[in-house]
Write an enzyme that holds these catalytic residues in place. Structure first.
Site, short mmCIF file in Angstrom:
data_model
loop_
_atom_site.label_atom_id
_atom_site.label_comp_id
_atom_site.label_asym_id
_atom_site.label_seq_id
_atom_site.Cartn_x
_atom_site.Cartn_y
_atom_site.Cartn_z
N TYR A 108 4.71 -1.32 1.89
CA TYR A 108 3.43 -1.89 2.30
C TYR A 108 3.55 -3.37 2.68
CZ TYR A 108 1.43 2.42 0.37
OH TYR A 108 1.12 3.74 0.11
N ASP A 170 5.82 5.84 -9.33
CA ASP A 170 7.15 6.42 -9.12
C ASP A 170 8.28 5.50 -9.58
OD1 ASP A 170 6.73 9.02 -7.62
OD2 ASP A 170 5.53 7.64 -6.44
N HIS A 423 11.52 1.68 4.74
CA HIS A 423 10.45 2.65 4.88
C HIS A 423 9.09 2.00 4.95
CE1 HIS A 423 8.60 2.80 0.73
NE2 HIS A 423 9.59 1.97 0.58
N TYR A 504 -5.52 5.23 2.50
CA TYR A 504 -6.04 4.60 1.28
C TYR A 504 -5.47 3.20 1.08
CZ TYR A 504 -2.10 4.70 -2.09
OH TYR A 504 -0.94 4.44 -2.77
N ARG A 505 -4.46 2.85 1.87
CA ARG A 505 -3.70 1.61 1.64
C ARG A 505 -2.70 1.54 2.77
NH1 ARG A 505 0.16 1.51 -3.69
NH2 ARG A 505 0.82 -0.64 -3.65
#
Ligand code: ADP
Length: 561
Positions: A108, A170, A423, A504-505
């Site tokens: 993110y 995670d 990623h 959502y984000r």
């Protein structure tokens, strides 16, 4: 361009001269001590690092040039008054500031600011105390630098896990505060981290300090006394017990927001349930997705499925086991035939469901019998406990840790799917229905195939909805791979918006695009957000551009990506 003077950063804040910047840094050093100020002067100081050693200056998983989302300097306050002083300083100098707790916001944007040249406010370096763990009330009060791993160690060291468990995401290296304010998730019954927070202490953009909920009420019986620094006042006895206090409920505006810096947060811990069993159920066919989801919904809504379970695509588990080159020489996404073969070789399904049972044995047995019977309707479904799986590389064994709140670092192995693996996450919300899941999965796979990237995804089942998490893995040293990843996420955002699916984000690079999909009634919500932003932060210095909200001091059109 003029030659860079010594002390100049690689990237200056917008509209800031070298001299102005140097004066600012001088003042910042006076506030936090020079050892807590780091100016990014050279390209070679931008070291990506890795999850275990994340950088604090830019996005490790850079989608654009490494130096685009980069701070000019990082400043690490030592306490709350220094955070307040930094906010006042940034206002005085008109310099944008981007707060982060640990900076591991992987996929993110990490520690990177949205506006290049912002000051990165590194809260976690010095402010990292577990302030309280209360086992009767089953909560903790923490500072920004407390990671899941730190908290776990704290519980272990003090023999507290017999009483309370922590919910972890995670990976265990992120902060409890950073994850909750970004509305991240974990996988135990307490998986919705924001739902489980209780009580905040926040520094507002003007440097003012507030406590939310019951924290707004001084409590002399808890030791509140006149003359003590506000941030050192003991909190109200119910601060971590009752979220709402009196009047408008403020906490929500401090999530995914640019309205405040959270310097203390309460988080509910789960009472040790008195027994636990993790399990995996594998489903052999890609087409099983529809029926699996239809079975999950009633079980989850009724809380027969007690935790936040995940239904993982085979590609995700395959990527945890080996890099792509192990399975194929081709550049293309894996075909169904290849995936079927991999499933066989790894003794997994095309879909693999990970959950856990909580409570004493009789309770677990009842729940397990209902769960087993329900999923047995799917031909070929197989049921496993951790001990049924090999010790080496067993995802179920890792999940068995995560689902009982023991943080691990194993999950990230899927990042090595490609060389120089980086990623970003694409994460739309959907209804828990077979139709929604299948359609989202089909759209995702089709676009991934077009991009030549793998559809590595799972469905994370909340109390009423699913977070569909698509991990877009790309090669960060290959411009073509980056280009394709960006094309892919941009295309998926638009595709999904057509069906009313919103994320959502998200990563810094696509915050504007996603904000623009939440545009009901001529962007009424954005107008409200901008109004609040402009009144709480008139100079627009705190995290400008975060989640697509641009202060009035920015010419939005020239900043939108
Ligand atoms: P993590 O703790 O998982 O490493 P980060 O520290 O990178 O996560 O935080 C992720 C994002 O959350 C930041 O970029 C910032 O926007 C927001 N954030 C993190 N900590 C705070 C905080 N204490 N106050 C306000 N916003 C925060």
């Amino acid at each position: 361009a003029a030659a860079k003077a010594p002390g100049d950063p690689l990237v200056l804040p917008p509209n800031t001269s070298s001299e102005h910047f140097r004066n600012f840094i001088k003042r910042a050093r006076e506030i936090t001590g020079s050892e807590n100020v780091f100016v990014v002067e050279r390209e070679d100081q931008l070291v990506d690092g890795n999850y275990m050693e994340p950088n604090k200056t830019h996005d490790m998983h850079h989608l654009f040039d490494r130096s685009y989302f980069t701070s000019s300097a990082t400043v690490a306050p030592r306490n709350v008054p220094e955070v307040q002083a930094m906010m006042r300083l940034c206002n005085e100098f008109d310099i944008p500031v981007w707060p982060f707790s640990i900076g591991r916001n992987t996929g993110y944007g990490g520690a990177a600011p949205r506006v290049p040249g912002s000051i990165g406010l590194n809260l976690g370096k010095n402010m990292n105390r577990v302030l309280e763990v209360n086992t009767d009330g089953a909560y903790a009060l923490v500072e920004p630098g407390v990671t899941y791993y730190d908290m776990h160690q704290y519980l272990e060291k003090n023999n507290l896990r017999e009483k309370v468990w922590l919910d972890v995401p995670d990976l265990g290296g992120g902060s409890i505060i950073g994850n909750a304010v970004e509305r991240g998730v974990g996988y135990s019954p307490y998986g919705d981290h924001w739902m489980m927070h209780c009580g905040l202490e926040v520094v507002l953009p003007n440097g003012e300090l507030i406590r939310t909920g019951m924290g707004a009420m001084p409590d002399r019986t808890a030791g509140h006394r006149d003359g003590l620094r506000p941030d050192e006042q003991p909190g109200n006895r119910a601060w971590q017990l009752f979220n709402y206090g009196f009047g408008p409920y403020n906490d929500g505006i401090f999530t995914q927001s640019s309205l405040g810096i959270v310097v203390k947060m309460g988080i509910w811990l789960m009472p040790n349930p008195g027994g636990y069993q993790a399990y995996m159920i594998t489903f052999p066919r890609d087409e099983d997705l529809h029926e699996v989801i239809e079975i999950i919904r009633p079980l989850r809504v009724q809380m027969v499925l007690q935790n936040v379970p995940t239904l993982r695509s085979l590609s995700m588990d395959a990527a945890v086991h080996h890099p792509k080159s192990y399975y194929t020489d081709s550049d293309a996404a894996l075909s169904d035939a290849q995936l079927d073969k991999i499933a066989k070789d790894l003794d997994l399904g095309r879909w693999n469901f990970y959950g856990a049972l909580y409570g004493p044995e009789p309770i677990r047995n009842v729940l397990w019998s209902v769960i087993k019977e329900s999923f047995s309707k799917i031909p070929g479904a197989k049921f496993y406990f951790p001990e049924d799986r090999p010790e080496e590389n067993s995802i179920l064994r890792t999940r068995a840790q995560t689902l009982q709140g023991i943080p691990t670092y194993d999950e990230l192995r899927w990042i090595d799917w490609l060389p120089n693996g980086a990623h970003l996450f694409f994460s739309p919300i959907s209804k828990i229905t077979g139709d929604d899941a299948v359609l989202q999965y089909q759209i995702t796979r089709k676009r991934c195939e077009e991009a030549g990237l793998e559809a590595i995804c799972d469905f994370v089942v909340g109390m009423r909805e699913m977070h569909h998490i698509v991990c877009i893995v790309f090669n960060r040293e290959d411009p073509e791979s980056k280009r394709r990843a960006l094309w892919l996420i941009r295309t998926l955002i638009d595709d999904c918006a057509k069906y009313g699916w919103g994320e959502y984000r998200t990563h810094l690079a696509v915050m504007d695009q996603i904000a623009n999909t939440y545009n009901f009634n001529d962007n009424a919500q954005m107008k409200l957000n901008e109004q609040i932003k402009n009144s709480l932060d008139p100079k627009g210095i705190l995290a400008p551009g975060k989640n697509g909200i641009w202060p009035q001091s920015y010419h939005k059109d020239s900043w939108v990506l």
